[in-house]
Design a protein around this motif. Structure first.
Motif, mmCIF file in Angstrom:
data_model
loop_
_atom_site.group_PDB
_atom_site.id
_atom_site.type_symbol
_atom_site.label_atom_id
_atom_site.label_comp_id
_atom_site.label_asym_id
_atom_site.label_seq_id
_atom_site.Cartn_x
_atom_site.Cartn_y
_atom_site.Cartn_z
ATOM 1 N N SER A 1 9.269 28.894 -2.281
ATOM 2 C CA SER A 1 9.364 27.577 -1.626
ATOM 3 C C SER A 1 10.205 26.628 -2.458
ATOM 4 O O SER A 1 11.007 25.849 -1.921
ATOM 5 N N ALA A 2 10.051 26.690 -3.779
ATOM 6 C CA ALA A 2 10.812 25.809 -4.672
ATOM 7 C C ALA A 2 12.297 26.129 -4.653
ATOM 8 O O ALA A 2 13.125 25.258 -4.955
ATOM 9 N N LEU A 3 12.647 27.363 -4.307
ATOM 10 C CA LEU A 3 14.063 27.738 -4.246
ATOM 11 C C LEU A 3 14.812 26.947 -3.179
ATOM 12 O O LEU A 3 16.033 26.776 -3.267
ATOM 13 N N GLY A 4 14.103 26.455 -2.177
ATOM 14 C CA GLY A 4 14.742 25.692 -1.113
ATOM 15 C C GLY A 4 14.870 24.212 -1.398
ATOM 16 O O GLY A 4 15.350 23.455 -0.547
ATOM 17 N N VAL A 5 14.465 23.776 -2.592
ATOM 18 C CA VAL A 5 14.499 22.353 -2.935
ATOM 19 C C VAL A 5 15.781 22.041 -3.710
ATOM 20 O O VAL A 5 16.101 22.693 -4.703
ATOM 21 N N ASP A 6 16.522 21.062 -3.236
ATOM 22 C CA ASP A 6 17.688 20.516 -3.941
ATOM 23 C C ASP A 6 17.517 19.008 -3.965
ATOM 24 O O ASP A 6 18.080 18.288 -3.147
ATOM 25 N N LEU A 7 16.717 18.535 -4.899
ATOM 26 C CA LEU A 7 16.304 17.129 -4.886
ATOM 27 C C LEU A 7 17.489 16.188 -5.080
ATOM 28 O O LEU A 7 17.552 15.124 -4.460
ATOM 29 N N VAL A 8 18.438 16.562 -5.932
ATOM 30 C CA VAL A 8 19.614 15.703 -6.156
ATOM 31 C C VAL A 8 20.474 15.665 -4.897
ATOM 32 O O VAL A 8 20.914 14.589 -4.465
ATOM 33 N N GLY A 9 20.724 16.830 -4.297
ATOM 34 C CA GLY A 9 21.533 16.869 -3.081
ATOM 35 C C GLY A 9 20.881 16.122 -1.935
ATOM 36 O O GLY A 9 21.545 15.388 -1.188
ATOM 37 N N GLU A 10 19.577 16.300 -1.777
ATOM 38 C CA GLU A 10 18.856 15.604 -0.711
ATOM 39 C C GLU A 10 18.832 14.102 -0.984
ATOM 40 O O GLU A 10 18.924 13.292 -0.049
ATOM 41 N N GLY A 11 18.711 13.718 -2.248
ATOM 42 C CA GLY A 11 18.740 12.303 -2.597
ATOM 43 C C GLY A 11 20.080 11.668 -2.269
ATOM 44 O O GLY A 11 20.141 10.519 -1.812
ATOM 45 N N ARG A 12 21.170 12.427 -2.505
ATOM 46 C CA ARG A 12 22.496 11.915 -2.141
ATOM 47 C C ARG A 12 22.580 11.629 -0.646
ATOM 48 O O ARG A 12 23.163 10.624 -0.218
ATOM 49 N N LYS A 13 22.005 12.518 0.168
ATOM 50 C CA LYS A 13 22.047 12.324 1.612
ATOM 51 C C LYS A 13 21.275 11.073 2.020
ATOM 52 O O LYS A 13 21.704 10.317 2.893
ATOM 53 N N VAL A 14 20.113 10.856 1.387
ATOM 54 C CA VAL A 14 19.321 9.663 1.703
ATOM 55 C C VAL A 14 20.111 8.400 1.367
ATOM 56 O O VAL A 14 20.156 7.444 2.148
ATOM 57 N N ILE A 15 20.751 8.397 0.203
ATOM 58 C CA ILE A 15 21.542 7.235 -0.215
ATOM 59 C C ILE A 15 22.718 7.019 0.727
ATOM 60 O O ILE A 15 23.015 5.889 1.133
ATOM 61 N N SER A 16 23.397 8.115 1.086
ATOM 62 C CA SER A 16 24.557 8.008 1.978
ATOM 63 C C SER A 16 24.155 7.479 3.342
ATOM 64 O O SER A 16 24.837 6.611 3.911
ATOM 65 N N LYS A 17 23.041 7.984 3.895
ATOM 66 C CA LYS A 17 22.572 7.511 5.202
ATOM 67 C C LYS A 17 22.222 6.028 5.149
ATOM 68 O O LYS A 17 22.499 5.275 6.086
ATOM 69 N N SER A 18 21.622 5.615 4.042
ATOM 70 C CA SER A 18 21.256 4.209 3.890
ATOM 71 C C SER A 18 22.495 3.320 3.840
ATOM 72 O O SER A 18 22.539 2.259 4.467
ATOM 73 N N MET A 19 23.539 3.785 3.104
ATOM 74 C CA MET A 19 24.759 2.992 2.996
ATOM 75 C C MET A 19 25.522 2.954 4.310
ATOM 76 O O MET A 19 26.092 1.924 4.681
ATOM 77 N N GLU A 20 25.533 4.076 5.026
ATOM 78 C CA GLU A 20 26.222 4.112 6.311
ATOM 79 C C GLU A 20 25.544 3.196 7.320
ATOM 80 O O GLU A 20 26.210 2.541 8.129
ATOM 81 N N ALA A 21 24.221 3.153 7.293
ATOM 82 C CA ALA A 21 23.483 2.321 8.242
ATOM 83 C C ALA A 21 23.803 0.842 8.054
ATOM 84 O O ALA A 21 23.766 0.063 9.011
ATOM 85 N N GLN A 22 24.107 0.465 6.816
ATOM 86 C CA GLN A 22 24.394 -0.934 6.539
ATOM 87 C C GLN A 22 25.722 -1.385 7.153
ATOM 88 O O GLN A 22 25.965 -2.571 7.319
ATOM 89 N N THR A 23 26.602 -0.430 7.490
ATOM 90 C CA THR A 23 27.928 -0.788 8.021
ATOM 91 C C THR A 23 27.974 -0.803 9.535
ATOM 92 O O THR A 23 28.985 -1.199 10.106
ATOM 93 N N GLN A 24 26.923 -0.351 10.193
ATOM 94 C CA GLN A 24 26.925 -0.259 11.644
ATOM 95 C C GLN A 24 26.390 -1.534 12.275
ATOM 96 O O GLN A 24 25.500 -2.181 11.731
ATOM 97 N N LYS A 25 26.930 -1.848 13.454
ATOM 98 C CA LYS A 25 26.533 -3.084 14.132
ATOM 99 C C LYS A 25 25.076 -3.029 14.566
ATOM 100 O O LYS A 25 24.302 -3.949 14.334
#
Length: 399
Positions: free
Chosen positions: A100-124
Motif C-alpha cells: 500500500s505504501a508503494l502507491g504513495v507519492d506524498l511530494v507529487g500529490e502535494g504538488r498537485k494540491v498546490i497547483s490546483k489551489s493556485m489555478e483556482a485562484q485565477t478563475q472567474k
C-alpha cells in the motif's frame, strides 16, 4: 527465549497480531475496513509499534558493546523460536502494508494540491479549493469562503482536507512494516516460510521509492522541480470563439475556457515545506530499515535484479545535497541516510564478489557529482563498533 514473559515470546507476538488478524473482538472486526483505509493494511499503528518493539527487543541484548558478538547473535535468533505457522501468517499481513505504501507519492500529490489551489485562484468562477496545510492536517477543518467541504472535490479522497495526513499514515505504516519484515527475515535460523520473495521485493521497492520520491526531495528541497509549465494561451484561442460542427457544417460556440497559469516554482517550493517536515521525521526509521536490509543481505541470498535495484537506490542517496532551507538539522539527517547507504553498499560488495565490478561502474559516475572543494567536503562519524574492532585487531597483531 521460550519464556512467555519475554517481550518477543510467541504469546507476546500473537497478542500483538491478535487485533490485526481479527481476534480482537467484534468491535475491531467492525472497524477493520477503517483501519485498512487509514493504514493500508490490517494492522493499526499501535499494533505495528508493538511488533516493532518486539523486533527491537529481539535484535539487541540491551548492551551496545555486545553488537557483533555471540551474545548479540543469540538475541538476533529470537525470532527463530516463534512458531513457523505464526510467522507465515504474519508476513503476508505486513506485506499488505508495504505494498500500500508503494502507491504513495506524498511530494507529487502535494504538488498537485498546490497547483490546483493556485489555478483556482485565477478563475472567474472560483471552485472550492484547499491549501496544502489543510491537506496535511490530521483533522480536516475548513475556514474561509473558498474552503472545500468534504466530498466537494470529486471521488479522489487523497485531495480532500486531511487527505495528505491519511496518505502519510499509509506510508508510515508501510515503512514500519518493512522494518519489521526485514528484522524477521534477517534473523538466523528463521523458518524459511517467513522469507517470501514477494515480501523481499516489496521491501526493496519501498526503499527505492522512499529515497527517490520522499527522502531526496525533502532533504535537498527539490520537490518543486517536478512542476511542468503549462502552455500559454495563444492568440487564436482568444479570437476563435467557435468550433466547426462537421455533421451540420455550421459553426458552434466553444465551451467556456479559462486561462491557466504555470504554478510559480518559488511558491510551490515554499508550500511543500508542509510536506517535507513529516517526511523528514521518517529518516530515523528509514535508517533502521537500511541497516536491517544490510543484515538481510549478509545472511540471505538475494535475486540479482533486486540486488541491483537496491544498489542503485542506495548509491543515488550519496548525491543528495542537504538544504538548510528546509530544516536546520537537515545535514545530520542526510548523514544518517548516506552512512546507512554506504554500509549497505559495502555489505553487497563483500557478499557478492561477482557483482563488484558493476557496483564500481555505477559508483564512478556518481563521484563526479560529489563536492570536491575543501569547504563543502562531507564528513561522517565512524561507528564505534568498527573503530573498536580495528583497534582490538591492531593490538592483537602487535602483541
Amino acid at each position: 527465549n521460550n519464556n512467555n514473559d519475554s517481550p518477543y515470546s510467541p504469546d507476546a507476538v500473537e497478542s500483538s497480531m491478535g487485533m490485526g488478524m481479527g481476534m480482537g473482538g467484534g468491535h475491531h472486526q467492525d472497524s477493520a475496513f477503517d483501519e485498512a483505509a487509514c493504514h493500508g493494511g490490517p494492522f493499526s499503528s499501535v499494533e505495528l509499534n508493538e511488533l516493532s518493539f518486539h523486533c527491537t527487543a529481539a535484535g539487541s541484548s540491551g548492551n551496545p558493546d555486545d553488537i557483533g558478538t555471540p551474545q548479540s547473535k543469540g538475541h538476533l535468533g529470537a525470532w527463530a523460536s516463534i512458531d513457523g505457522d505464526l510467522l507465515a501468517t504474519l508476513t503476508p499481513m505486513l506485506q499488505a502494508h508495504v505494498k500500500s505504501a508503494l502507491g504513495v507519492d506524498l511530494v507529487g500529490e502535494g504538488r498537485k494540491v498546490i497547483s490546483k489551489s493556485m489555478e483556482a485562484q485565477t478563475q472567474k468562477n472560483r471552485r472550492p479549493t484547499i491549501t496544502i496545510n489543510q491537506w496535511m492536517m490530521q483533522i480536516g477543518k475548513y475556514a474561509g469562503p473558498d474552503s472545500a467541504p468534504l466530498g466537494s472535490l470529486g471521488t479522489q479522497g487523497e485531495f480532500e482536507p486531511g487527505g495528505g495526513h491519511r496518505r502519510l499514515q499509509v506510508l508510515l505504516s508501510g515503512l514500519e512494516s518493512a522494518n519489521i519484515l526485514l528484522a524477521i527475515m534477517a534473523s538466523p535460523g528463521i523458518d524459511r516460510r517467513a522469507v517470501e520473495d514477494d515480501a523481499i521485493e516489496a521491501c526493496v521497492n519501498l526503499i527505492k521509492n522512499h529515497i527517490q520520491k520522499h527522502v531526496s526531495p525533502s532533504l535537498s528541497n527539490t520537490g518543486h522541480l517536478g512542476i511542468i509549465a503549462a502552455p500559454a494561451p495563444t492568440k487564436d484561442d482568444d479570437e476563435n470563439d467557435f468550433d466547426y460542427d462537421m455533421e451540420n457544417s455550421t459553426p458552434k460556440p466553444k465551451a467556456k475556457r479559462y486561462k491557466t497559469v504555470s504554478p510559480n516554482r518559488g511558491t510551490v517550493a515554499k508550500s511543500l515545506k508542509a510536506v517535507y517536515g513529516p517526511l523528514l521525521s521518517t529518516v530515523g526509521t528509514f535508517g533502521t530499515i537500511m541497516e536491517r536490509a544490510e543484515a538481510f543481505i549478509v545472511v540471505n541470498e538475494m535475486d540479482d535484479r533486486l540486488l541491483f535495484t537496491l544498489s542503485a537506490a542506495a548509491l543515488s542517496s550519496l548525491t543528495i545535497e542537504a538544504s538548510t532551507v528546509v530544516r536546520a538539522d537537515v545535514a545530520s539527517l542526510a548523514s544518517i541516510v548516506q552512512v546507512s547507504a554506504m554500509d549497505l553498499i559495502a555489505a553487497m560488495f563483500s557478499r557478492y564478489p561477482r557483482h563488484r565490478s558493476i557496483i564500481v561502474e555505477d559508483l564512478f559516475p556518481l563521484m563526479l557529482k560529489l563536492p570536491t572543494s575543501k569547504r563543502s567536503l562531507r564528513t561522517y562519524l565512524v561507528k564505534k563498533s568498527v573503530a573498536s574492532s580495528r583497534s582490538s585487531s591492531s593490538s592483537s597483531s602487535s602483541g
